[in-house]
Design a protein around this motif. Structure first.
Motif, PDB file in Angstrom:
ATOM      1  N   ALA A 351      -5.810  44.327   3.254  1.00 52.83           N
ATOM      2  CA  ALA A 351      -6.681  43.388   3.949  1.00 52.83           C
ATOM      3  C   ALA A 351      -7.099  44.031   5.276  1.00 52.83           C
ATOM      4  CB  ALA A 351      -5.972  42.062   4.189  1.00 52.83           C
ATOM      5  N   GLY A 352      -8.341  44.471   5.317  1.00 53.38           N
ATOM      6  CA  GLY A 352      -8.805  45.150   6.517  1.00 53.38           C
ATOM      7  C   GLY A 352      -8.059  46.446   6.720  1.00 53.38           C
ATOM      8  N   SER A 353      -7.410  46.572   7.855  1.00 55.04           N
ATOM      9  CA  SER A 353      -6.681  47.808   8.155  1.00 55.04           C
ATOM     10  C   SER A 353      -5.198  47.700   7.839  1.00 55.04           C
ATOM     11  CB  SER A 353      -6.853  48.166   9.640  1.00 55.04           C
ATOM     12  OG  SER A 353      -6.298  47.134  10.458  1.00 55.04           O
ATOM     13  N   ARG A 354      -4.750  46.562   7.280  1.00 47.32           N
ATOM     14  CA  ARG A 354      -3.346  46.366   6.972  1.00 47.32           C
ATOM     15  C   ARG A 354      -3.088  46.591   5.494  1.00 47.32           C
ATOM     16  NH1 ARG A 354       0.034  46.953  10.665  1.00 47.32           N
ATOM     17  NH2 ARG A 354       1.539  45.600   9.599  1.00 47.32           N
ATOM     18  N   LEU A 355      -1.932  47.148   5.203  1.00 49.30           N
ATOM     19  CA  LEU A 355      -1.564  47.474   3.825  1.00 49.30           C
ATOM     20  C   LEU A 355      -0.150  46.993   3.559  1.00 49.30           C
ATOM     21  CD1 LEU A 355      -2.456  49.148   1.243  1.00 49.30           C
ATOM     22  CD2 LEU A 355      -1.148  51.009   2.234  1.00 49.30           C
ATOM     23  N   ARG A 356       0.043  46.324   2.411  1.00 52.90           N
ATOM     24  CA  ARG A 356       1.387  45.898   2.001  1.00 52.90           C
ATOM     25  C   ARG A 356       1.659  46.450   0.606  1.00 52.90           C
ATOM     26  NH1 ARG A 356       2.921  39.637   1.815  1.00 52.90           N
ATOM     27  NH2 ARG A 356       3.067  39.988   4.064  1.00 52.90           N
ATOM     28  N   VAL A 357       2.755  47.179   0.464  1.00 49.05           N
ATOM     29  CA  VAL A 357       3.185  47.720  -0.826  1.00 49.05           C
ATOM     30  C   VAL A 357       4.479  47.026  -1.210  1.00 49.05           C
ATOM     31  CG1 VAL A 357       3.860  49.770  -2.120  1.00 49.05           C
ATOM     32  CG2 VAL A 357       2.150  49.958  -0.315  1.00 49.05           C
ATOM     33  N   ALA A 358       4.490  46.371  -2.373  1.00 48.35           N
ATOM     34  CA  ALA A 358       5.696  45.703  -2.875  1.00 48.35           C
ATOM     35  C   ALA A 358       6.063  46.324  -4.215  1.00 48.35           C
ATOM     36  CB  ALA A 358       5.461  44.207  -3.038  1.00 48.35           C
ATOM     37  N   GLY A 359       7.340  46.486  -4.460  1.00 47.83           N
ATOM     38  CA  GLY A 359       7.757  47.087  -5.730  1.00 47.83           C
ATOM     39  C   GLY A 359       9.145  46.644  -6.135  1.00 47.83           C
ATOM     40  N   GLN A 360       9.438  46.797  -7.420  1.00 47.51           N
ATOM     41  CA  GLN A 360      10.788  46.535  -7.898  1.00 47.51           C
ATOM     42  C   GLN A 360      11.134  47.538  -8.986  1.00 47.51           C
ATOM     43  OE1 GLN A 360      11.309  42.680  -9.642  1.00 47.51           O
ATOM     44  NE2 GLN A 360       9.784  42.984 -11.244  1.00 47.51           N
ATOM     45  N   LEU A 361      12.378  47.952  -8.985  1.00 47.18           N
ATOM     46  CA  LEU A 361      12.887  48.926  -9.950  1.00 47.18           C
ATOM     47  C   LEU A 361      13.776  48.187 -10.942  1.00 47.18           C
ATOM     48  CD1 LEU A 361      13.166  51.982 -10.686  1.00 47.18           C
ATOM     49  CD2 LEU A 361      15.260  51.960  -9.324  1.00 47.18           C
ATOM     50  N   VAL A 362      13.477  48.340 -12.231  1.00 48.12           N
ATOM     51  CA  VAL A 362      14.195  47.607 -13.271  1.00 48.12           C
ATOM     52  C   VAL A 362      14.893  48.588 -14.209  1.00 48.12           C
ATOM     53  CG1 VAL A 362      13.969  45.972 -15.184  1.00 48.12           C
ATOM     54  CG2 VAL A 362      12.487  45.756 -13.172  1.00 48.12           C
ATOM     55  N   GLU A 363      16.165  48.327 -14.493  1.00 44.48           N
ATOM     56  CA  GLU A 363      16.863  49.046 -15.549  1.00 44.48           C
ATOM     57  C   GLU A 363      16.506  48.325 -16.852  1.00 44.48           C
ATOM     58  OE1 GLU A 363      21.075  49.175 -15.285  1.00 44.48           O
ATOM     59  OE2 GLU A 363      21.272  50.608 -16.923  1.00 44.48           O
ATOM     60  N   ALA A 364      15.702  48.983 -17.689  1.00 41.22           N
ATOM     61  CA  ALA A 364      15.041  48.307 -18.800  1.00 41.22           C
ATOM     62  C   ALA A 364      16.025  47.737 -19.814  1.00 41.22           C
ATOM     63  CB  ALA A 364      14.078  49.259 -19.485  1.00 41.22           C
ATOM     64  N   ALA A 365      17.025  48.526 -20.208  1.00 39.32           N
ATOM     65  CA  ALA A 365      17.925  48.087 -21.278  1.00 39.32           C
ATOM     66  C   ALA A 365      18.656  46.802 -20.903  1.00 39.32           C
ATOM     67  CB  ALA A 365      18.919  49.185 -21.605  1.00 39.32           C
ATOM     68  N   ALA A 366      19.085  46.709 -19.640  1.00 42.29           N
ATOM     69  CA  ALA A 366      19.839  45.538 -19.197  1.00 42.29           C
ATOM     70  C   ALA A 366      18.932  44.447 -18.647  1.00 42.29           C
ATOM     71  CB  ALA A 366      20.857  45.944 -18.132  1.00 42.29           C
ATOM     72  N   GLY A 367      17.670  44.792 -18.346  1.00 39.55           N
ATOM     73  CA  GLY A 367      16.764  43.824 -17.759  1.00 39.55           C
ATOM     74  C   GLY A 367      17.165  43.430 -16.351  1.00 39.55           C
ATOM     75  N   VAL A 368      17.859  44.334 -15.652  1.00 38.76           N
ATOM     76  CA  VAL A 368      18.390  44.041 -14.317  1.00 38.76           C
ATOM     77  C   VAL A 368      17.500  44.704 -13.267  1.00 38.76           C
ATOM     78  CG1 VAL A 368      20.338  44.383 -12.755  1.00 38.76           C
ATOM     79  CG2 VAL A 368      20.738  43.862 -15.172  1.00 38.76           C
ATOM     80  N   THR A 369      17.155  43.953 -12.235  1.00 38.11           N
ATOM     81  CA  THR A 369      16.410  44.513 -11.107  1.00 38.11           C
ATOM     82  C   THR A 369      17.393  45.215 -10.179  1.00 38.11           C
ATOM     83  OG1 THR A 369      14.715  42.792 -11.231  1.00 38.11           O
ATOM     84  CG2 THR A 369      14.911  44.010  -9.160  1.00 38.11           C
ATOM     85  N   LEU A 370      17.265  46.533 -10.062  1.00 37.24           N
ATOM     86  CA  LEU A 370      18.183  47.309  -9.233  1.00 37.24           C
ATOM     87  C   LEU A 370      17.764  47.321  -7.771  1.00 37.24           C
ATOM     88  CD1 LEU A 370      18.721  50.441 -11.493  1.00 37.24           C
ATOM     89  CD2 LEU A 370      20.150  48.415 -11.328  1.00 37.24           C
ATOM     90  N   TRP A 371      16.466  47.157  -7.569  1.00 34.47           N
ATOM     91  CA  TRP A 371      15.954  47.271  -6.203  1.00 34.47           C
ATOM     92  C   TRP A 371      14.618  46.564  -6.120  1.00 34.47           C
ATOM     93  CZ3 TRP A 371      11.242  49.612  -5.388  1.00 34.47           C
ATOM     94  CH2 TRP A 371      10.865  49.849  -4.058  1.00 34.47           C
ATOM     95  N   ALA A 372      14.375  45.893  -5.010  1.00 37.93           N
ATOM     96  CA  ALA A 372      13.068  45.286  -4.750  1.00 37.93           C
ATOM     97  C   ALA A 372      12.864  45.255  -3.245  1.00 37.93           C
ATOM     98  CB  ALA A 372      12.995  43.870  -5.328  1.00 37.93           C
TER      99      ALA A 372
END
Length: 670
Positions: A351-372
């Motif tokens: 938005a304009g000159s501001r930037l927001r990056v959001a992410g999450q890391l998922v261990e697929a087999a377990a369906g567990v979010t390791l990091w967000a």
């Protein structure tokens, strides 16, 4: 047939007596010669593969003695149809086309009728050279061949089970092969599906359901995943039939088994590497501005590149991950199809000159979010944000990672965001692979370089554009554009020493357009040292070796590129290069299906059409060759044998002569 390699080495004389080799390594040498086919095997390579632990002279002596043992073996039986021939550099097996099971199997797999396919299926007793332990060097060469024949057998058994008309014998052969494949790999879904279809044909619905349950249990036990959508869809159709009270046997064989649902889910599961592996999915563009899509894609590409610099991490190439762009997909499906343990997904909001990056890391087999997490900053700090996201992801996968390794994962292509904007816009145009796209891409790359003279990635991409201009005969001033490629790649070699993709692009253009193979190979080699997970670098190396060097090494490198990026939109380029490598090696029946597949994917890629024409012609398929020539001339009416050098590039003279004569045979005008 006197030679069997599918299921172990078996060789018999003309009188049917089994022949025994003097040593295990002698038998492996003979098998390697059979697998090499008429192109043969280099003496130095054979010695290095089998006697790697010996000195160079001792290895040569051992090779010489093994060849003597093999030559003695056949004359002693009176069987002169099989013999070893060679020259100072190469040795090969001279034998009729029906002497080896793998040669007959390869031809049978290309057939369309049930009898021929069943005959090929009968030959696959077990894995290639099953039960044979081999030295590390030859095993590195044998492993992809063994995997390739397993894949062919899986494709074969599914094709057989899908035939509308299948006789009792063919059906029994199909069932037997499917059972062998399931015994070898309980997770082989194609084989499970073949058995389910056969039970369905025979009206044994309960057996079909039991087979599905066995498949499901094996996948859960071994991989902790669910069956593919194609398998589930097949069983759902059988359930629907059962609910209607219509016996499957009375309905006849399935006429259109490959429904749209199955075709969409036909991507096979890929084995997960032992080391940590990850795919970075396309991030969602939350800006509400379609014009900023290129910027969102660029954020993902930079995160992917930063992760790829970590040698211990297997990273799926950007192009394959982007095959899922715009799709609502389950993380478990992505992981199964790309063969990864972890999936990174997220969003970018600008938005304009501001930037927001959001992410999450998922261990697929377990369906567990390791990091967000999420990161905010000014647009001018985009590179710091990208590095921070990449650093956090790596830390989530391996807490023991040292800061020194993270430093090697950092790469900032430019400090100028404006230059980077132009570079990203240029790449978006280039990936369209059209003349108009290239004409839009080049000014963007030159603008990026104008703003940042040390921007190696932009110069490498510009050189890559000229590669495609020459390949499709879109050059307007060949001499001037060739000189420009030399200039661009020279700059890349200086300013892009830490940029694997820029070096790979530069190597491709330098080898093809300028013809400086040694310098081009040095750039590709440097790219592989910088980033061994770079599919573009492996592809560049494979291309160069297919045109100038050893076609077998080329095929290995191109195979590695495909593994790193199994869903790459440049698959057609990799297929064409692989087809050409098989063509120069004399394996025409392997070459033409690959070239035709490339042409179907990208029908306007003229090199693919020419390689398809040449391969078909040499395989004796003159009608097919003529059609590819007609298509080539429709796109490029001025193409002739006389100006072939303008598009063939500076390939090895012997390869060019072979290519030239093949296209003449295919019907290309003088």
């Amino acid at each position: 047939m006197h030679i069997r390699l599918l299921g172990g080495i078996e060789v018999v004389s003309a009188g049917g007596q089994p022949l025994h080799f003097a040593t295990r390594k002698t038998s492996l040498l003979f098998a390697a010669l059979v697998l090499a086919g008429p192109k043969g095997l280099r003496r130095d390579r054979a010695a290095a593969m089998l006697w790697a632990g010996s000195g160079e002279q001792q290895a040569r002596n051992s090779l010489r003695q093994a060849l003597v043992d093999i030559r003695r073996l056949f004359p002693s039986t009176g069987d002169e149809a099989i013999r070893i021939e060679g020259n100072a550099d190469t040795i090969w097996l001279a034998a009729p086309a029906d002497e080896a099971d793998i040669w007959i199997f390869d031809r049978g797999c290309q057939a369309d009728d049930g009898a021929s396919l069943a005959a090929a299926a009968d030959l696959y007793r077990s894995e290639l050279l099953d039960g044979q332990s081999s030295p590390g060097e030859i095993d590195d060469w044998l492993a992809p061949l063994r995997s390739n024949y397993t894949r062919k057998a899986l494709d074969l058994v599914e094709r057989l089970s899908l035939l509308p008309e299948l006789g009792p014998r063919e059906e029994e052969v199909c069932k037997a092969l499917a059972e062998r494949l399931v015994a070898l790999d309980p997770c082989a879904e194609q084989a499970h599906r073949a058995l389910i279809r056969i039970f369905r044909r025979r009206g044994k619905t309960n057996d079909a359901f039991r087979q599905f349950l066995a498949c499901k249990e094996a996948l859960k036990r071994e991989l902790d995943v669910e069956p593919e959508e194609a398998t589930r869809a097949l069983v759902e159709r059988i359930e629907a039939t059962a609910e209607l009270g219509e016996p499957a046997a009375d309905r006849g064989p399935p006429q259109a088994e490959l429904s749209l649902l199955e075709a969409k889910a036909a991507r096979p599961a890929v084995s997960v590497p032992e080391k940590p592996s990850i795919a970075v999915l396309p991030f969602q563009n939350m800006s509400g501005d379609a014009e900023q899509e290129y910027f969102t894609d660029g954020v993902v590409e930079e995160i992917t590149t930063a992760l790829s610099h970590v040698n211990w991490l297997f990273v799926i190439a950007r192009n394959s991950a982007f095959a899922y762009k715009g799709q609502a997909v389950e993380v478990t499906r992505v992981a199964r199809e790309l063969g990864v343990r972890y999936v990174l997904e997220g969003s970018v909001r600008r938005a304009g000159s501001r930037l927001r990056v959001a992410g999450q890391l998922v261990e697929a087999a377990a369906g567990v979010t390791l990091w967000a997490d999420r990161f905010e900053g000014d647009v001018s700090e985009v590179f710091e944000l990208q590095d921070l996201v990449a650093s956090s992801v790596v830390g989530a996968i391996s807490p023991r990672l040292e800061q020194a390794e993270m430093a090697r994962a950092k790469r900032k292509p430019t400090e100028s965001l404006d230059a980077y904007d132009h570079y990203l816009r240029g790449m978006a145009s280039l990936y369209r692979w059209t003349r108009e796209g290239l004409e839009e891409a080049l000014p963007q790359f030159y603008k990026a370089v104008e703003l940042d003279p040390d921007f190696a990635a932009a110069e490498g991409a510009a050189a890559w554009c000229y590669f495609w201009r020459m390949a499709n005969r879109w050059m307007t001033d060949r001499q001037k554009e060739t000189a420009e490629v030399s200039r661009l790649v020279g700059n890349v070699a200086i300013s892009g020493q830490d940029d694997a993709v820029a070096l790979a692009f530069g190597g491709l253009a330098l080898g093809y357009v300028v013809g400086d193979y040694e310098a081009a190979s040095a750039l590709a080699d440097r790219a592989l040292v910088l980033n061994p997970n770079c599919a573009t670098a492996w592809s560049a190396s494979g291309y160069l070796k297919s045109c100038y060097d050893d076609p077998d090494i080329a095929i290995e490198h191109l195979s590695r590129a495909r593994r790193l990026s199994p869903l790459d939109p440049l698959t057609f380029f990799m297929q064409t290069c692989t087809a050409f490598a098989h063509f120069v090696a004399g394996r025409y029946d392997v070459a033409w299906p690959l070239a035709e597949a490339a042409s179907r994917t990208q029908p306007y890629y003229l090199t693919g059409l020419r390689v398809a024409a040449a391969s078909n012609a040499m395989a004796g398929r003159l009608d097919a060759a003529s059609k590819h020539i007609a298509r080539s001339l429709a796109l490029d009416p001025e193409l002739t044998l006389a100006n072939l050098t303008h598009v063939a590039g500076h390939i090895r003279p012997a390869y060019f002569v072979k290519y030239f004569e093949a296209l003449r045979l295919a019907g290309l005008p003088e």
